[in-house]
Design a protein around this motif. Structure first.
Motif, PDB file in Angstrom:
ATOM      1  N   LYS A 155     -21.175  45.053  20.674  1.00 54.44           N
ATOM      2  CA  LYS A 155     -21.124  43.682  20.152  1.00 54.44           C
ATOM      3  C   LYS A 155     -20.384  42.761  21.114  1.00 54.44           C
ATOM      4  CE  LYS A 155     -21.449  44.591  15.188  1.00 54.44           C
ATOM      5  NZ  LYS A 155     -20.819  44.346  13.866  1.00 54.44           N
ATOM      6  N   ILE A 156     -19.278  43.247  21.653  1.00 53.57           N
ATOM      7  CA  ILE A 156     -18.494  42.438  22.589  1.00 53.57           C
ATOM      8  C   ILE A 156     -19.298  42.160  23.855  1.00 53.57           C
ATOM      9  CG2 ILE A 156     -16.478  42.496  24.126  1.00 53.57           C
ATOM     10  CD1 ILE A 156     -14.980  43.918  21.829  1.00 53.57           C
ATOM     11  N   GLU A 157     -19.989  43.173  24.363  1.00 53.29           N
ATOM     12  CA  GLU A 157     -20.792  42.989  25.569  1.00 53.29           C
ATOM     13  C   GLU A 157     -21.921  41.995  25.326  1.00 53.29           C
ATOM     14  OE1 GLU A 157     -22.502  43.121  29.305  1.00 53.29           O
ATOM     15  OE2 GLU A 157     -20.471  43.519  28.577  1.00 53.29           O
ATOM     16  N   LYS A 158     -22.564  42.079  24.153  1.00 55.64           N
ATOM     17  CA  LYS A 158     -23.646  41.156  23.828  1.00 55.64           C
ATOM     18  C   LYS A 158     -23.131  39.721  23.790  1.00 55.64           C
ATOM     19  CE  LYS A 158     -27.761  39.953  22.282  1.00 55.64           C
ATOM     20  NZ  LYS A 158     -28.992  40.073  23.093  1.00 55.64           N
ATOM     21  N   THR A 159     -21.966  39.514  23.165  1.00 57.00           N
ATOM     22  CA  THR A 159     -21.388  38.171  23.107  1.00 57.00           C
ATOM     23  C   THR A 159     -21.019  37.678  24.503  1.00 57.00           C
ATOM     24  OG1 THR A 159     -20.493  38.667  20.904  1.00 57.00           O
ATOM     25  CG2 THR A 159     -19.557  36.779  22.073  1.00 57.00           C
ATOM     26  N   ALA A 160     -20.446  38.563  25.320  1.00 51.85           N
ATOM     27  CA  ALA A 160     -20.080  38.189  26.687  1.00 51.85           C
ATOM     28  C   ALA A 160     -21.304  37.764  27.486  1.00 51.85           C
ATOM     29  CB  ALA A 160     -19.366  39.354  27.369  1.00 51.85           C
ATOM     30  N   GLN A 161     -22.407  38.495  27.323  1.00 50.39           N
ATOM     31  CA  GLN A 161     -23.635  38.143  28.034  1.00 50.39           C
ATOM     32  C   GLN A 161     -24.142  36.772  27.606  1.00 50.39           C
ATOM     33  OE1 GLN A 161     -26.372  41.335  27.246  1.00 50.39           O
ATOM     34  NE2 GLN A 161     -25.457  42.721  28.759  1.00 50.39           N
ATOM     35  N   ARG A 162     -24.106  36.499  26.325  1.00 48.64           N
ATOM     36  CA  ARG A 162     -24.605  35.212  25.825  1.00 48.64           C
ATOM     37  C   ARG A 162     -23.720  34.050  26.281  1.00 48.64           C
ATOM     38  NH1 ARG A 162     -26.193  34.954  19.750  1.00 48.64           N
ATOM     39  NH2 ARG A 162     -27.324  33.150  20.578  1.00 48.64           N
ATOM     40  N   LEU A 163     -22.453  34.347  26.557  1.00 54.03           N
ATOM     41  CA  LEU A 163     -21.547  33.319  27.071  1.00 54.03           C
ATOM     42  C   LEU A 163     -21.624  33.209  28.594  1.00 54.03           C
ATOM     43  CD1 LEU A 163     -18.378  33.853  24.839  1.00 54.03           C
ATOM     44  CD2 LEU A 163     -19.900  31.855  24.839  1.00 54.03           C
ATOM     45  N   GLY A 164     -22.418  34.066  29.207  1.00 60.39           N
ATOM     46  CA  GLY A 164     -22.567  34.017  30.656  1.00 60.39           C
ATOM     47  C   GLY A 164     -21.377  34.562  31.415  1.00 60.39           C
ATOM     48  N   LEU A 165     -20.605  35.446  30.771  1.00 58.65           N
ATOM     49  CA  LEU A 165     -19.431  36.008  31.440  1.00 58.65           C
ATOM     50  C   LEU A 165     -19.879  37.082  32.423  1.00 58.65           C
ATOM     51  CD1 LEU A 165     -16.992  36.380  28.405  1.00 58.65           C
ATOM     52  CD2 LEU A 165     -17.273  34.444  29.957  1.00 58.65           C
ATOM     53  N   SER A 166     -19.284  37.070  33.579  1.00 62.22           N
ATOM     54  CA  SER A 166     -19.619  38.041  34.614  1.00 62.22           C
ATOM     55  C   SER A 166     -18.331  38.592  35.207  1.00 62.22           C
ATOM     56  CB  SER A 166     -20.480  37.407  35.709  1.00 62.22           C
ATOM     57  OG  SER A 166     -19.775  36.315  36.309  1.00 62.22           O
TER      58      SER A 166
END
Length: 245
Positions: free
Chosen positions: A204-215
């Motif tokens: 869930k955390i990874e999915k949210t990070a991806q949607r926020l464009g975090l790299s």
């Protein structure tokens, strides 16, 4: 009454100027803003924090965070992504906190006694050691008994967001924190009841990070990391050497 134990799975990230707009665009809802003061306690020899145990008084309420998850449990699927997240058991019941602190200190004192036969402990002067009187939650004689002093104190302005429904981000909370010593950091967090699946929280955390464009593949420093680095360099160095930070 006993508190329900849970594991806090969290990934920190650097906030940019558009973060609130980004959160709203992916369906996050702001649930409010608040300000709180944290005071962290340890012995002068850092018996707690050198074991990755963090005793905190937040606005008069005691909390204890201690690492409980093994590498095999939480790094099985995507080790690089999992490394970006921290996992801590949270205890909020004062009796349970006192019991756990005594257990950790007993273990630490045993290790220290053996080490001190060769290397005596050097007590570091800690900043802002006002002590128990600054956390007025009743009888705090246990702090004096265990020689626990305040080593860090700061105030945080927090703006929080959550996701509704039952989608990939259900149960995810995002906090945007501005500390009074000039550091801003975001946190994506999922609370998992102890004993339940950590991997689900990581996804869930990874999915949210991806949607926020975090790299990026490096952990972002938390408020405590930065505070200690700036104001308690000896303490910070010991925690680095012990691979806690």
């Amino acid at each position: 009454m006993e508190s329900t134990l849970s594991v806090e799975v969290e990934r920190k990230f650097v906030c940019d100027a558009d973060i609130q707009k980004q959160l709203e665009e992916i369906g996050a809802v702001c649930i409010g803003q608040k300000q709180f003061k944290d005071k962290y306690f340890d012995t002068p020899d850092f018996l707690l924090t050198l074991r990755d145990v963090w005793l905190r008084c937040r606005q008069g309420c005691w909390e204890l965070k201690c690492t409980t998850v093994t590498k095999a449990e939480d790094r099985g699927g995507e080790p690089q992504k999992a490394e970006l997240c921290s996992r801590y058991q949270e205890i909020t019941n004062l009796s349970q906190i006192q019991l756990k602190v005594r257990e950790v200190m007993k273990e630490g004192n045993g290790e220290q006694t053996s080490a001190n036969q060769m290397h005596p402990v050097v007590h570091q002067d800690t900043p802002k050691t006002e002590g128990a009187e600054n956390c007025p939650t009743g009888n705090e004689s246990w702090l004096r008994e265990l020689n626990l002093v305040c080593f860090a104190e700061f105030t945080t302005q927090r703006c929080s967001f959550t996701f509704g429904g039952e989608g990939d981000e259900s149960g995810v909370r995002v906090d945007l924190d501005q500390a009074d010593f000039g550091y801003c950091v975001g946190e994506i967090e999922v609370l998992v009841p102890k004993g339940e699946d950590i991997q689900s929280a990581l996804r869930k955390i990874e999915k949210t990070a991806q949607r926020l464009g975090l790299s990026g593949d490096q952990r972002v420093q938390g408020k405590m990391d930065v505070y200690l680095q700036r104001y308690c360099p000896e303490h910070y160095a010991k925690l680095l050497s012990a691979h806690i930070l």
